[in-house]
Design an enzyme around this catalytic site. Sequence first.
Site, PDB file in Angstrom:
ATOM      1  N   ASN A   9       0.871  -1.176   0.000  1.00  0.00           N
ATOM      2  CA  ASN A   9       0.000   0.000   0.000  1.00  0.00           C
ATOM      3  C   ASN A   9       0.910   1.229   0.000  1.00  0.00           C
ATOM      4  O   ASN A   9       1.458   1.594   1.034  1.00  0.00           O
ATOM      5  CB  ASN A   9      -0.890  -0.047   1.250  1.00  0.00           C
ATOM      6  CG  ASN A   9      -1.716   1.220   1.423  1.00  0.00           C
ATOM      7  OD1 ASN A   9      -1.796   2.046   0.515  1.00  0.00           O
ATOM      8  ND2 ASN A   9      -2.324   1.374   2.594  1.00  0.00           N
ATOM      9  N   LYS A  11       0.143   4.224  -0.361  1.00  0.00           N
ATOM     10  CA  LYS A  11      -0.518   5.418   0.192  1.00  0.00           C
ATOM     11  C   LYS A  11      -0.268   6.626  -0.720  1.00  0.00           C
ATOM     12  O   LYS A  11      -0.194   6.452  -1.942  1.00  0.00           O
ATOM     13  CB  LYS A  11      -0.054   5.665   1.634  1.00  0.00           C
ATOM     14  CG  LYS A  11      -0.232   4.405   2.496  1.00  0.00           C
ATOM     15  CD  LYS A  11      -0.086   4.649   3.981  1.00  0.00           C
ATOM     16  CE  LYS A  11      -0.252   3.329   4.719  1.00  0.00           C
ATOM     17  NZ  LYS A  11      -0.224   3.465   6.174  1.00  0.00           N
ATOM     18  N   HIS A  95      -9.531   1.145   4.796  1.00  0.00           N
ATOM     19  CA  HIS A  95      -8.267   1.328   5.520  1.00  0.00           C
ATOM     20  C   HIS A  95      -8.523   2.268   6.705  1.00  0.00           C
ATOM     21  O   HIS A  95      -9.354   3.184   6.609  1.00  0.00           O
ATOM     22  CB  HIS A  95      -7.211   1.909   4.582  1.00  0.00           C
ATOM     23  CG  HIS A  95      -5.845   1.912   5.194  1.00  0.00           C
ATOM     24  ND1 HIS A  95      -5.444   2.882   6.078  1.00  0.00           N
ATOM     25  CD2 HIS A  95      -4.812   1.056   5.076  1.00  0.00           C
ATOM     26  CE1 HIS A  95      -4.213   2.616   6.484  1.00  0.00           C
ATOM     27  NE2 HIS A  95      -3.807   1.511   5.891  1.00  0.00           N
ATOM     28  N   GLU A  97      -6.978   4.707   7.760  1.00  0.00           N
ATOM     29  CA  GLU A  97      -6.808   6.129   7.429  1.00  0.00           C
ATOM     30  C   GLU A  97      -8.071   6.675   6.762  1.00  0.00           C
ATOM     31  O   GLU A  97      -8.464   7.818   6.984  1.00  0.00           O
ATOM     32  CB  GLU A  97      -5.553   6.304   6.552  1.00  0.00           C
ATOM     33  CG  GLU A  97      -4.283   6.147   7.389  1.00  0.00           C
ATOM     34  CD  GLU A  97      -3.080   5.587   6.650  1.00  0.00           C
ATOM     35  OE1 GLU A  97      -3.041   5.625   5.405  1.00  0.00           O
ATOM     36  OE2 GLU A  97      -2.161   5.077   7.334  1.00  0.00           O
ATOM     37  N   GLU A 167      -5.401  -4.825  10.606  1.00  0.00           N
ATOM     38  CA  GLU A 167      -4.377  -3.796  10.792  1.00  0.00           C
ATOM     39  C   GLU A 167      -4.656  -3.015  12.076  1.00  0.00           C
ATOM     40  O   GLU A 167      -5.427  -2.042  12.050  1.00  0.00           O
ATOM     41  CB  GLU A 167      -4.386  -2.833   9.606  1.00  0.00           C
ATOM     42  CG  GLU A 167      -4.081  -3.496   8.275  1.00  0.00           C
ATOM     43  CD  GLU A 167      -3.511  -2.485   7.297  1.00  0.00           C
ATOM     44  OE1 GLU A 167      -2.409  -2.738   6.808  1.00  0.00           O
ATOM     45  OE2 GLU A 167      -4.137  -1.451   7.048  1.00  0.00           O
ATOM     46  N   GLY A 173       2.384   2.437  10.721  1.00  0.00           N
ATOM     47  CA  GLY A 173       3.315   3.541  10.556  1.00  0.00           C
ATOM     48  C   GLY A 173       4.043   3.938  11.827  1.00  0.00           C
ATOM     49  O   GLY A 173       4.672   4.992  11.884  1.00  0.00           O
ATOM     50  N   SER A 213       3.376  -1.942  10.388  1.00  0.00           N
ATOM     51  CA  SER A 213       4.821  -1.999  10.640  1.00  0.00           C
ATOM     52  C   SER A 213       5.464  -3.334  10.270  1.00  0.00           C
ATOM     53  O   SER A 213       6.432  -3.761  10.896  1.00  0.00           O
ATOM     54  CB  SER A 213       5.131  -1.629  12.094  1.00  0.00           C
ATOM     55  OG  SER A 213       4.755  -0.283  12.345  1.00  0.00           O
TER      56      SER A 213
END
Length: 251
Positions: A9, A11, A95, A97, A167, A173, A213
């Site tokens: 991904n 992003k 996701h 985010e 996730e 991250g 991560s």
Amino acid sequence: MRKKFIAGNWKMNTNAAQGVELAAALAKAIGSSTDVEVAVCPPALYLSAVGAAIKGSSIGLGAQNCHHEAKGAFTGEIAPAMLLDVGCKYVILGHSERRQLFHETNADVNKKTIAALAAGLTPIVCVGESLAERQANKTSDVVREQVQGSLAGLAGEQILKLVIAYEPIWAIGTGVVATPEQAEEVHADLRSLLTSRYTAAVADKVRIQYGGSVNAENAKTLLSQPNIDGALVGGASLKADGFLAIINGAK
Ligand code: PGA
């Protein structure tokens, strides 16, 4: 036997030239090898260029989001069929985010998942708890509710055509990866949810990726857990060497 599936991904990273360079390096290294399923999910604007760079290799192309409507007055949005049209096989949906920064709900993710499946895409449906939810012992409740809401109304044969990505938000991250035991516990819990909602045969075939991560160092132990069927990789998918090492860890 579930085939391991590693997806990158990207992003909102790379420019066109960097994306093509990264994709070309991966295509060169992976070629037509199919022992691990691999996908790259660049920014939408670069899908065509990255698609051209991986052409002839076994790497699949994925998008990071889509709209649930087929067409119309939805300024700035992209329909599932448009993604298919530029060569996408996969689309990441829900996701964290998107859920946190763009306020996507389980109901939104459900509509997108249904639309993506109808268009012939493989959705990668993301779920995961926050740190506060984990600390309050709510992980199972939260991820079960996300899976049930995001996959509401889908029949067993549709579930077989999608991938779930667990996730944990606190691992994305941050460099703080879930331990293999923490991840495996949630993956096993989600598989038992799928068994109770569908059948053991269906639950046994659905792939559940871990994300948060993942890197070249920790991939192998995570991927050796019985219910971890792959990885959705953010930061570490932006360098060919690191991403290839993760793919090797899945072999
Ligand atoms: P990360 O992101 O690997 O950079 O933690 C994973 C993701 O958000 O899919």
